[in-house]
Design an enzyme around this catalytic site. Structure first.
Site, short mmCIF file in Angstrom:
data_model
loop_
_atom_site.label_atom_id
_atom_site.label_comp_id
_atom_site.label_asym_id
_atom_site.label_seq_id
_atom_site.Cartn_x
_atom_site.Cartn_y
_atom_site.Cartn_z
N HIS A 116 49.70 108.87 41.43
CA HIS A 116 50.47 109.41 40.30
C HIS A 116 50.27 110.91 40.11
O HIS A 116 50.54 111.44 39.04
CB HIS A 116 50.11 108.64 39.02
CG HIS A 116 50.51 107.19 39.08
ND1 HIS A 116 50.06 106.24 38.19
CD2 HIS A 116 51.36 106.54 39.92
CE1 HIS A 116 50.60 105.06 38.50
NE2 HIS A 116 51.37 105.21 39.55
N CYS A 128 62.78 123.93 43.02
CA CYS A 128 63.31 125.06 43.80
C CYS A 128 62.74 125.08 45.22
O CYS A 128 63.19 125.85 46.06
CB CYS A 128 63.02 126.38 43.09
SG CYS A 128 61.29 126.89 43.16
N THR A 187 42.18 98.57 36.20
CA THR A 187 43.62 98.73 36.05
C THR A 187 44.21 97.48 35.42
O THR A 187 43.77 96.37 35.72
CB THR A 187 44.32 99.04 37.40
OG1 THR A 187 45.75 99.06 37.18
CG2 THR A 187 43.98 98.04 38.49
N SER A 188 45.22 97.69 34.54
CA SER A 188 45.87 96.54 33.92
C SER A 188 46.77 95.83 34.93
O SER A 188 47.26 94.74 34.66
CB SER A 188 46.66 96.97 32.68
OG SER A 188 47.55 98.01 33.02
N ALA A 230 33.28 99.08 35.04
CA ALA A 230 33.19 99.64 36.40
C ALA A 230 31.90 100.42 36.57
O ALA A 230 31.28 100.41 37.64
CB ALA A 230 34.39 100.55 36.65
N1 APR Z 1 35.56 99.28 33.32
C1 APR Z 1 36.55 98.57 33.91
N2 APR Z 1 37.76 98.38 33.33
C2 APR Z 1 37.96 98.94 32.13
C3 APR Z 1 36.97 99.68 31.45
C4 APR Z 1 35.71 99.86 32.10
N3 APR Z 1 34.71 100.54 31.54
N4 APR Z 1 37.50 100.10 30.27
C5 APR Z 1 38.75 99.64 30.22
N5 APR Z 1 39.05 98.94 31.33
C6 APR Z 1 40.31 98.31 31.73
C7 APR Z 1 41.19 97.80 30.61
O1 APR Z 1 40.82 96.47 30.27
C8 APR Z 1 42.57 97.83 31.26
O2 APR Z 1 42.87 96.61 31.93
O3 APR Z 1 41.08 99.29 32.38
C9 APR Z 1 42.44 98.92 32.32
C10 APR Z 1 43.24 100.16 32.03
O4 APR Z 1 44.58 99.82 32.09
P1 APR Z 1 45.73 100.89 31.79
O5 APR Z 1 45.37 101.68 30.60
O6 APR Z 1 47.02 100.17 31.78
O7 APR Z 1 45.61 101.89 33.04
P2 APR Z 1 46.30 101.78 34.47
O8 APR Z 1 46.32 100.38 34.95
O9 APR Z 1 45.63 102.80 35.30
O10 APR Z 1 47.77 102.23 34.14
C11 APR Z 1 48.67 102.43 35.19
O11 APR Z 1 50.32 103.34 33.72
O12 APR Z 1 50.73 104.65 31.88
C12 APR Z 1 50.78 104.59 33.26
O13 APR Z 1 50.80 106.36 34.80
C13 APR Z 1 49.95 105.66 33.91
O14 APR Z 1 48.57 105.56 35.88
C14 APR Z 1 48.91 104.91 34.68
C15 APR Z 1 49.58 103.58 34.92
#
Ligand code: APR
Length: 244
Positions: A116, A128, A187-188, A230
């Site tokens: 990203h 450009c 990541t979600s 993590a």
């Molecule tokens: N360790 C592991 N996981 C964690 C921790 C931690 N300490 N804290 C939070 N999380 C988890 C949350 O439970 C959630 O599932 O990290 C995840 C974050 O998810 P998102 O906020 O949705 O982030 P991401 O998956 O990277 O989003 C993808 O969405 O908004 C766009 O471009 C943006 O790159 C991003 C993309």
């Protein structure tokens, strides 16, 4: 679950780790979803789309400047450290990230695939032809910034909703799906095409795992869903891998 993952890692040659906002949570970078997530307070459509920028570039820049200032005060945590070390120790370990904070780079990760883009890079809004450029100044000297080549508006060098990922990054990420172990960390797993990489790895025979503080869209599809931060789980795995 953790034992199964560690056993697979011991025998693995090619290891791919895909990270999301959760890997930087312990560094103080807000996530997008889940508890305290940015998208609970802000609307992505207003701030992270090309339409939003065309409508109100100053508002979008204000939001990115605020995030840049937040990230500037953050440092890589133990999770970034472990992944960086793995990439230094093995040319067959690849880290793919959805994060734009560059904390993996600051930790010394090699061959990083940034799906990203980077919040520390800028690009010409009119495309450009000038390559993206890096500017880590906080705050930036003018708002909005302009392109040094053509003078038109500059935009953050990130991929917004509705935009395509760089073909080179997608190719590198896809190639890394041919691996023995694929781990999704913090990541979600709902934003595509990144979320699809886990399925791609699985369909090519990889052992798949996730590390997250809570269950996600991917939890039921992976071979090992490990619940935890993590910043604690990755150092524990690294420590146990050192004991033969
Ligand atoms: N360790 C592991 N996981 C964690 C921790 C931690 N300490 N804290 C939070 N999380 C988890 C949350 O439970 C959630 O599932 O990290 C995840 C974050 O998810 P998102 O906020 O949705 O982030 P991401 O998956 O990277 O989003 C993808 O969405 O908004 C766009 O471009 C943006 O790159 C991003 C993309």
């Amino acid at each position: 679950m953790l034992d199964r993952l560690i056993a697979r890692l011991r025998s693995a040659t090619r290891v791919t780790v895909m990270t999301g906002a959760g890997v930087s949570a312990a560094s103080g970078v807000p996530t997008f979803r889940g508890a305290g997530g940015l998208w609970r307070t802000f609307r992505a459509e207003d701030l992270a789309t090309p339409q939003a920028f065309a409508r109100d570039p100053s508002l979008v820049w204000e939001w990115y400047e605020w995030r840049r200032a937040t990230i500037a005060s953050c440092t890589p945590n133990a999770a970034h450290g472990v992944l960086a070390q793995w990439t230094r120790e093995s040319p067959h370990c690849t880290v793919i990230t959805q994060n734009v904070d560059d904390l993996h780079l600051r930790a010394g990760t090699e061959r990083l695939v940034r799906l990203h883009g980077s919040i520390w890079e800028l690009a010409c809004w009119q495309r450009c032809g000038t390559p993206r450029w890096r500017d880590e100044r906080v705050p930036l000297p003018s708002r909005p910034m302009t392109c040094p080549s053509c003078g038109s508006l500059a935009r953050p060098g990130v991929v917004w909703f509705g935009e395509s990922l760089s073909p080179a990054d997608l190719d590198a990420a896809s190639a890394a799906c041919s691996c023995d172990v694929f781990i999704a960390v913090g990541t979600s797993a709902i934003v595509y095409p990144a979320a699809g990489l886990l399925q791609e790895a699985r369909s090519r025979g990889a052992f798949t795992a996730e590390i997250n503080v809570e269950p996600t869209a991917a939890s039921s599809a992976v071979d090992a869903a490990i619940q935890g931060g993590a910043e604690t789980v990755l150092p524990e795995i690294a420590a146990r891998l050192q004991v033969r």
